[in-house]
Design an enzyme around this catalytic site. Structure first.
Site, PDB file in Angstrom:
ATOM      1  N   ASN A  62      36.476  17.984  33.645  1.00 26.22           N
ATOM      2  CA  ASN A  62      35.332  18.086  34.553  1.00 26.22           C
ATOM      3  C   ASN A  62      35.526  17.027  35.627  1.00 26.22           C
ATOM      4  OD1 ASN A  62      32.873  18.114  35.836  1.00 26.22           O
ATOM      5  ND2 ASN A  62      31.732  17.228  34.117  1.00 26.22           N
ATOM      6  N   LYS A  92      33.811  16.454  38.201  1.00 25.91           N
ATOM      7  CA  LYS A  92      32.542  15.980  38.789  1.00 25.91           C
ATOM      8  C   LYS A  92      32.680  15.925  40.319  1.00 25.91           C
ATOM      9  CE  LYS A  92      31.762  13.304  34.640  1.00 25.91           C
ATOM     10  NZ  LYS A  92      30.799  12.511  33.921  1.00 25.91           N
ATOM     11  N   HIS A 141      25.350  20.705  32.003  1.00 27.47           N
ATOM     12  CA  HIS A 141      25.896  19.349  31.855  1.00 27.47           C
ATOM     13  C   HIS A 141      24.737  18.356  31.916  1.00 27.47           C
ATOM     14  CE1 HIS A 141      28.013  15.630  32.696  1.00 27.47           C
ATOM     15  NE2 HIS A 141      29.088  16.214  32.191  1.00 27.47           N
ATOM     16  N   GLU A 154      24.349  15.669  33.361  1.00 27.18           N
ATOM     17  CA  GLU A 154      24.025  15.172  34.716  1.00 27.18           C
ATOM     18  C   GLU A 154      23.188  16.198  35.475  1.00 27.18           C
ATOM     19  OE1 GLU A 154      28.065  14.182  35.768  1.00 27.18           O
ATOM     20  OE2 GLU A 154      28.011  12.596  34.243  1.00 27.18           O
ATOM     21  N   GLU A 174      28.096  16.927  23.953  1.00 25.74           N
ATOM     22  CA  GLU A 174      28.365  15.722  24.725  1.00 25.74           C
ATOM     23  C   GLU A 174      27.190  14.756  24.566  1.00 25.74           C
ATOM     24  OE1 GLU A 174      31.320  16.512  28.106  1.00 25.74           O
ATOM     25  OE2 GLU A 174      29.356  17.036  28.870  1.00 25.74           O
ATOM     26  N   GLY A 214      30.860   8.942  30.307  1.00 26.60           N
ATOM     27  CA  GLY A 214      31.182   7.990  31.363  1.00 26.60           C
ATOM     28  C   GLY A 214      30.897   6.538  31.003  1.00 26.60           C
ATOM     29  N   SER A 260      33.681  10.271  26.962  1.00 22.33           N
ATOM     30  CA  SER A 260      34.702   9.216  26.942  1.00 22.33           C
ATOM     31  C   SER A 260      35.906   9.557  26.069  1.00 22.33           C
ATOM     32  CB  SER A 260      34.079   7.874  26.529  1.00 22.33           C
ATOM     33  OG  SER A 260      33.088   7.498  27.472  1.00 22.33           O
TER      34      SER A 260
HETATM   35  C1  PEP Z   1      31.760  14.808  31.164  1.00 17.63           C
HETATM   36  O1  PEP Z   1      31.412  14.557  32.304  1.00 17.63           O
HETATM   37  O2  PEP Z   1      31.585  15.942  30.713  1.00 17.63           O
HETATM   38  C2  PEP Z   1      32.359  13.740  30.372  1.00 17.63           C
HETATM   39  C3  PEP Z   1      32.555  13.949  29.095  1.00 17.63           C
HETATM   40  O3  PEP Z   1      32.677  12.584  31.032  1.00 17.63           O
HETATM   41  P1  PEP Z   1      33.568  11.354  30.468  1.00 17.63           P
HETATM   42  O4  PEP Z   1      34.763  11.951  29.769  1.00 17.63           O
HETATM   43  O5  PEP Z   1      33.933  10.557  31.669  1.00 17.63           O
HETATM   44  O6  PEP Z   1      32.700  10.603  29.505  1.00 17.63           O
END
Ligand code: PEP
Length: 249
Positions: free
Chosen positions: A9, A11, A94, A96, A166, A172, A211
């Site tokens: 992703n 972003k 997601h 966000e 997630e 992040g 992460s």
């Molecule tokens: C994501 O944005 O779906 C995500 C898992 O981000 P990160 O791997 O940076 O934590």
């Protein structure tokens, strides 16, 4: 049996030059065999991604999709438009989008339905916040999010998508769920899906996101209910993302 998927992703990141360098490196390092791989790019770059990935083992998708088919919805992009030029995946819900842009459970489920109606593979994101985990409400939150989907979606349409667990506190932040925490959540989600249809639950891919790095991917992906990963930050670094993909193969 379920095959693994590692999806990136991007972003709100990228440029024509940076995307090209990243994709050329991924193409060299991800020849494709056991595990599927995809990148989800910002809308303006999807045509570039399509052109560079044509004929390779790497799929691609969007990071969102409109719940509407067409009409007076300024700024929206429909599933039909995405499919028209070859898009395969669309992330929906997601965290966000849920927290910054007001996507509610019902909006996310409508986006899922719109994606499926056009033949896209939705990646349906769920997960609890830190406060919810600390309050012991993780399962309650996951149940609410998954039941919203199950209530409005035929079994075969759920199986045609992907769920991404997630935990919001891991996205992040550099804090990854332990493999055991991930497995617990994935098994719980799979059991919820099984309450609607056992066969569908067996076939459904459930990715872990939050992460994921090359250093923790192998342990996470070894868990029986973890079918790969949704990767944010590390998907922008070619060697790191390719190493995560290798951990799934
Ligand atoms: C994501 O944005 O779906 C995500 C898992 O981000 P990160 O791997 O940076 O934590």
């Amino acid at each position: 049996m379920r095959s693994k998927l590692v999806a990136g992703n991007w972003k709100l990141n990228g440029s024509l030059a940076a995307n090209e360098a990243l994709l050329r490196s991924l193409i060299r390092n991800i020849p494709g065999n056991a595990a599927a791989c995809a990148v989800c790019a910002p809308y303006p770059y999807l045509a570039q991604v399509r052109d560079l990935l044509r004929g390779t083992a790497i799929g691609w998708g969007s990071q969102d999709v409109s719940r509407h088919e067409q009409g007076a919805y300024t700024g929206e992009v429909s599933a039909r438009m995405l499919v028209e030029f070859g898009c395969r995946y669309a992330i929906v819900g997601h965290s966000e989008r849920r927290t910054l842009f007001g996507d509610t459970d019902s909006v996310v489920v409508e986006k899922y339905a719109a994606a499926r109606a056009s033949g896209l593979t939705p990646i349906f994101c769920i997960g609890e916040t830190l406060e919810e985990r600390e309050a012991g409400a993780t399962e309650k939150v996951l149940e609410r999010q998954v039941r919203a989907l199950l209530a409005k979606t035929e079994a075969h349409e759920v199986a045609a998508g992907v769920i991404a667990y997630e935990p919001v506190w891991a996205i992040g932040t550099g804090k990854t769920a332990t493999a055991v925490q991930a497995q617990e959540a994935h098994a719980f989600v799979r059991a919820l899906v099984a309450s609607k249809d056992g066969g569908m639950a067996r076939d459904l891919r459930i990715l872990y996101g939050g992460s994921v790095k090359a250093s923790n991917a192998k342990e996470l992906f070894a868990m029986p209910d973890v079918d790969g990963g949704l990767v944010g930050g590390a998907s922008l670094v070619a060697e790191e993302f390719a190493a995560i993909w290798r951990a799934a193969t």
